[in-house]
Design an enzyme around this catalytic site. Structure first.
Site, PDB file in Angstrom:
ATOM      1  N   GLU A  64     -27.695 -54.375  43.955  1.00  0.00           N
ATOM      2  CA  GLU A  64     -28.209 -55.757  44.084  1.00  0.00           C
ATOM      3  C   GLU A  64     -27.686 -56.675  42.983  1.00  0.00           C
ATOM      4  O   GLU A  64     -28.456 -57.376  42.320  1.00  0.00           O
ATOM      5  CB  GLU A  64     -29.748 -55.750  44.099  1.00  0.00           C
ATOM      6  CG  GLU A  64     -30.301 -55.057  45.329  1.00  0.00           C
ATOM      7  CD  GLU A  64     -31.801 -55.220  45.532  1.00  0.00           C
ATOM      8  OE1 GLU A  64     -32.507 -55.726  44.632  1.00  0.00           O
ATOM      9  OE2 GLU A  64     -32.285 -54.822  46.607  1.00  0.00           O
ATOM     10  N   GLU A  94     -31.323 -49.761  51.453  1.00  0.00           N
ATOM     11  CA  GLU A  94     -32.750 -49.967  51.120  1.00  0.00           C
ATOM     12  C   GLU A  94     -33.364 -50.738  52.277  1.00  0.00           C
ATOM     13  O   GLU A  94     -32.930 -51.851  52.578  1.00  0.00           O
ATOM     14  CB  GLU A  94     -32.934 -50.764  49.824  1.00  0.00           C
ATOM     15  CG  GLU A  94     -32.670 -49.956  48.580  1.00  0.00           C
ATOM     16  CD  GLU A  94     -33.032 -50.705  47.292  1.00  0.00           C
ATOM     17  OE1 GLU A  94     -34.036 -51.454  47.280  1.00  0.00           O
ATOM     18  OE2 GLU A  94     -32.285 -50.543  46.317  1.00  0.00           O
TER      19      GLU A  94
END
Ligand code: AHR
Length: 504
Positions: A173, A292
């Protein structure tokens, strides 16, 4: 009762149901590692501190691949802290989760756990506070056979054979301002490309995953993917996607339609990757690693973090999942399968305690949350070729996603056994009559029909005291007549319907 129709034909093939779609995620966060998969002294723990009850549930869940060690955690992590004699390992501040990391569990323990759990390891390297050199060091330690300082260190630590890790995430991320070492798309794209190029010099057999957006709502979404891929396309095998759906506002109609958002997200990432491929004249199509995804009562997180100082393994985001959440998770799995041609890896976040299908108490039992069941059944039965179903369905209106179909489905045909499995979600608050046309697969009879129905008790959860309140129930098995049958999908439900050759 409203009705919907479904036509199944093996000619409408999407692609193989890759086992890697049934991945999970172990992060050094909360009690996922400490008190989750690892708890020395626990009554079920083995001599290495691995909880056998959690290992058994992991196998039952049918997890194929497990991402490690983060997550946000990896962006400040020094992998070598978690190797060598445990007594010598440093205690560190983990900035991602305001936690003290003891490093009692690290890479070598994870590899032992993964072998015991019979899962493929998927490693993330730190491209937040670290860079190309440390990624290379970790790869040399993990995958090089021997005869160099780091590979011999691994052997000295007890692992004679290389771990042979095939899947590697280039950071986590990195588009998120919350990430330690957050970067712009150009900054990240450059370092990811250089890390990828050098990592493949050490081990050309590895597959690499560049960071896509943290979610579809990010202001940089799509331009982030485009820029990162301009730098990395030729060096990487996947672009990642992450998404969580938060039911905290109580808008049941919208949360039940979360898969519509995931579907659009995948379509948009594919379009962006294909745009870069066209521009740079690549023939190879890039796949998505959806590494995720889950339901997460995310709005509760900040309060958890603000409430305390620096501690070891605090209980963090241990959400109790409801029956409705199980239906949503089942639908997200349907969506991943429907994109099996372009989603090659997926990991539900996370495995134990932290927004997880498996919950534990320190020193106590482990139990299955409601969301455990759709995952386990999908992993068990989605074997073979994914088929496009295009159902004809009534529709309903949602605040977040507008007008959406009540029914969502996917089918998987196992050519080896001849079995066909249909996964179906009824988002409506009344039962739905589903007419299934199976004439494309002649001679099928019904094998089973299981359903998790949330209509009558949407907020039901599984707890330590009542661990089986939300479980799949058997419904009357349908009997196709002339290749057609009709079933009643319960209100707000996720179902799995299995058919097999009548003469088998
Ligand atoms: O899974 C919890 C966290 O969610 C992960 O650490 C991070 O990557 C994401 O934002």
């Amino acid at each position: 009762m409203r009705t919907a129709q479904l036509t199944i034909d093996p000619a409408f093939s999407i692609g193989p149901a890759d086992r890697r779609l049934f991945g999970s995620f172990v992060e050094h966060m909360g009690r996922c590692v400490y008190g989750g998969i690892y708890e020395p002294g626990h009554p079920t723990a083995d001599s290495r501190g691995l909880r056998r009850d959690v290992l058994n549930l992991t196998r039952e869940l049918g997890v194929s691949v497990v991402r490690y060690p983060g997550g946000n955690f990896v962006s400040g992590y020094r992998w070598e802290d978690g190797t060598g004699p445990v007594g010598n390992r440093p205690r560190r501040l983990d900035l991602a989760w305001k936690t003290i990391e003891t490093n009692a569990f690290g890479l070598d323990e994870f590899m032992t756990w993964a072998a015991e759990a019979d899962v493929e390891p998927m490693m993330a390297v730190n491209l937040g506070t670290r860079g190309v050199q440390e990624a290379l060091d970790l790869l040399e330690y993990a995958n090089h056979p021997g005869g160099t300082e780091l590979s011999d260190l691994r052997r000295k630590h007890g692992a004679e054979d290389p771990y042979g890790v095939r899947l590697w995430c280039l950071g986590n991320e990195m588009d998120g301002p919350w990430q330690v070492g957050h970067k712009t798309a150009d900054e990240y794209g450059r370092v990811a490309a250089e890390a990828a190029r050098a990592m493949k010099m050490i081990d050309p057999s590895i597959s690499l995953i560049a960071c896509g957006s943290s979610n579809r709502r990010m202001p940089t979404f799509a331009s982030w993917e485009a820029t990162v891929l301009e730098h990395t396309y030729e060096h990487v095998d996947y672009i990642s996607a992450h998404t969580y759906y938060d039911p905290s506002d109580g808008d049941q109609a919208s949360i039940l339609a979360s898969a519509v958002d995931m579907d659009n997200f995948i379509t948009e990432v594919v379009a962006t990757a294909d745009h870069v491929a066209a521009k740079q004249r690549h023939k190879r199509k890039l796949k998505i690693s959806f590494d995720e995804w889950n339901v997460w009562y995310e709005s509760r997180l900040q309060a958890d973090l603000d409430r305390r100082g620096w501690v070891e393994a605090p209980a963090l985001i241990e959400d109790d999942f409801t029956a409705v959440d199980a239906v949503v998770v089942g639908d997200l799995l349907i969506t991943l399968l429907r994109h099996a041609d372009r989603v090659g890896v997926a990991a539900q976040a996370q495995l134990a305690n932290v927004i997880a299908p498996i919950r534990t108490r320190n020193g106590g039992p482990a139990w299955r949350q409601s969301i455990f069941h759709p995952f386990a059944l999908t992993a068990r039965y989605a074997r073979g070729t994914v088929l496009r179903t295009d159902p004809v369905s009534p529709r309903y209106d949602t605040k977040k996603y507008g007008d959406v179909p009540v029914l969502d489905t996917v089918a998987v045909h196992n050519e080896e056994t001849g079995e066909l499995t249909v996964f179906a979600v009824n988002r409506d608050s009344t039962d739905l009559s589903l007419e299934i046309d199976l004439r494309g697969l002649p001679g099928m009879s019904g094998l089973s029909f299981q359903s998790i129905a949330a209509g009558s008790d949407p907020t039901a959860t599984n707890t330590e005291a009542d661990p089986d309140r939300v479980t799949p129930r058997d419904l009357p098995t349908p009997t196709p007549d002339g290749g057609r049958c009709a079933v009643r999908l319960p209100a707000v439900s996720w179902s799995v319907l299995r058919f097999g050759p009548a003469n088998a």
